[in-house]
Design an enzyme around this catalytic site. Structure first.
Site, mmCIF file in Angstrom:
data_model
loop_
_atom_site.group_PDB
_atom_site.id
_atom_site.type_symbol
_atom_site.label_atom_id
_atom_site.label_comp_id
_atom_site.label_asym_id
_atom_site.label_seq_id
_atom_site.Cartn_x
_atom_site.Cartn_y
_atom_site.Cartn_z
ATOM 1 N N ASP A 135 -67.101 -19.605 27.528
ATOM 2 C CA ASP A 135 -67.999 -20.080 27.033
ATOM 3 C C ASP A 135 -68.965 -21.067 26.861
ATOM 4 O O ASP A 135 -70.512 -20.959 27.105
ATOM 5 C CB ASP A 135 -68.557 -18.792 27.053
ATOM 6 C CG ASP A 135 -67.960 -17.130 27.930
ATOM 7 O OD1 ASP A 135 -67.419 -17.869 28.619
ATOM 8 O OD2 ASP A 135 -67.715 -16.359 27.203
ATOM 9 N N GLY A 143 -68.269 -17.416 32.248
ATOM 10 C CA GLY A 143 -69.479 -18.068 31.449
ATOM 11 C C GLY A 143 -70.807 -16.519 31.186
ATOM 12 O O GLY A 143 -71.515 -17.270 29.803
ATOM 13 N N ARG A 144 -70.114 -15.932 31.248
ATOM 14 C CA ARG A 144 -71.004 -14.962 30.608
ATOM 15 C C ARG A 144 -72.251 -14.810 30.905
ATOM 16 O O ARG A 144 -73.484 -14.812 31.681
ATOM 17 C CB ARG A 144 -70.504 -14.188 28.959
ATOM 18 C CG ARG A 144 -70.338 -12.718 29.461
ATOM 19 C CD ARG A 144 -69.924 -12.534 27.606
ATOM 20 N NE ARG A 144 -68.573 -11.228 28.050
ATOM 21 C CZ ARG A 144 -67.206 -11.185 27.041
ATOM 22 N NH1 ARG A 144 -67.370 -12.266 25.707
ATOM 23 N NH2 ARG A 144 -66.521 -11.153 27.199
#
Ligand code: F6P
Length: 420
Positions: free
Chosen positions: A143, A190-191
């Protein structure tokens, strides 16, 4: 006798987390006067709590070296939240019991923001509970959202996979667009941070190249503007290719695609936004589409890893051991960028207290004014991170990855521990 070390992998694994493990274990092996054995936790901190330790000294030098080119977490990972010392002293008493039994004086925890929270809590064992332990975090997360470090190991390789994939798929859809598919949507991880999605933009060298649209979690999804952008691309370039981050939200703050599941840290499980976006396009603009959810493929894709990423992952594992030998507690080695062109970097260090639970989002100046692309500054930041290839060895047409023996350390305690 030198103290033994505990090393564990935590959170979502990556294409290069094992390169960090390789850096930790090889460096510890070079200092037998300072560090005894390296015991790996089976499935992260859970291995420590349940006294399920792996004796890495049973692995040959060649197999440890092969970790450098093997994706995933060789010792198993976990999503497990260690509570605060005040809240759950029993967990810390148990860690001390296990560490004492196995003469562990060094703790290396390889993970992202949530995991560095665990590292920080364990580092307090020395100060708050009088157990002498040197605790160093090893950064990792696709991320790319850890603070202080310029970038995070794992990210460069995902970035490269995403940029390569969207470039290739854009070539494909461009060929088909006249009479068939006009839109291709690729969903990436990547949230809450748009770094991975942004990396897709590296594939485009000129305006007409795909991807034409990036959907970032940092930008509220605006249906009308989005559809206008897609229509423009199709009408002007013949097709539209799109990278959408799994963390995109609407104006109410709701994820466009949320599965309803949550992990131990309370994070929503994301995934499935690509078909939502593709259907919207079909419904409103009538274009034929294909979509793909890159999902685990993107973070497991060691065959196309970025060389800078592999080198940094290894160097950070090595630096973690060197910091520990130098007696530094509660720190995490970092990547410090020295120059973009030629790309130069060195290793620095940060305090775990400043790293734990902080998420570094894409800064405003990295996202283009219309919210659907990246700026020149962002391109400058991202470009070096995907540089270079570091192919694994191949046999029979497939990458040759190592599977360790993972021999357990005989248990010494009579007591068992039930995870809460
Ligand atoms: O934390 C890294 C990450 O790869 C995120 O980008 C993604 O949302 C998440 O892990 C998936 O987690 P899990 O593998 O536990 O479902």
């Amino acid at each position: 006798m030198p103290k033994n070390a505990f090393y564990a992998q935590s959170g979502g694994v990556t294409a290069v987390i094992n390169a960090s493990a390789c850096g930790v274990i090889e460096t510890a092996r070079q200092h037998p006067d300072k560090i005894g054995k390296v015991y790996a936790g089976r499935n992260g901190i859970i291995g420590a709590l349940t006294e399920d330790l792996i004796d890495t000294s049973q692995e040959s030098d060649a197999d440890i070296a092969a970790l450098r080119h093997t994706p995933s977490g060789a010792f198993g990972s976990c999503r497990f939240k260690l509570k605060g010392l005040e809240e759950s002293k029993v967990e810390y008493d148990r860690l001390i019991e296990v560490f004492k039994a196995h003469d562990i004086g060094f703790f290396f925890y390889n993970g992202g923001g949530d995991s560095q929270d665990t590292s920080y809590k364990v580092s307090q064992l020395a100060e708050k509970m009088g157990y002498p332990i040197t605790c160093v975090g090893v950064p990792k997360t696709v991320d790319n959202d850890l603070p202080i470090t310029d970038n995070c190991p794992g990210f460069g390789s995902v970035a490269k996979y995403v940029a390569v994939s969207i470039k290739e798929a854009s070539f494909d859809v461009a060929s088909m667009a006249k009479t068939s598919t006009k839109v291709f949507v690729m969903e990436v991880m990547g949230r809450h941070a748009g770094w991975i999605a942004a990396a897709g933009a590296l594939a485009a060298e000129k305006e007409s190249d795909g991807p034409h649209v990036i959907l970032f979690p940092e930008i509220v999804f605006n249906e009308e503007k989005f559809l206008a952008k897609v229509k423009y691309a199709v009408e002007n370039y013949g097709f539209c290719s799109i990278v959408v981050s799994e963390g995109v939200r609407n104006a109410d703050g709701k994820f466009l695609a949320e599965t309803g599941l949550r992990d131990a840290f309370g994070h929503a499980q994301l995934g499935g936004v690509a078909p939502v976006v593709a259907n919207l396009i079909k419904e409103k603009l009538g274009y034929k589409y294909h979509w793909a959810v890159a999902d685990y493929l993107q973070r497991a894709a060691r065959h196309i890893s970025s060389k800078s990423d592999v080198d940094q992952a290894y160097a950070l594992g090595k630096a973690a051991v060197e910091l520990a030998i130098a007696g530094k507690n509660a720190v995490m080695p970092t990547v410090v960028r020295l120059s973009n062109n030629p790309y130069k970097w060195e290793i620095g260090s940060a305090n775990l207290a400043d790293v734990a639970n902080v998420e570094k989002m894409m800064p405003k100046e990295y996202i283009s004014e219309d919210g659907f692309g990246i700026t020149a500054a962002c391109r400058e930041y991202l470009q070096p991170l995907i540089l270079g290839e570091d192919y694994p060895p191949y046999q029979n047409g497939l990458p040759q990855y190592v599977q360790l023996k993972n021999v357990g350390v005989p248990k010494k305690l009579q007591t068992t521990y039930t995870l809460k």
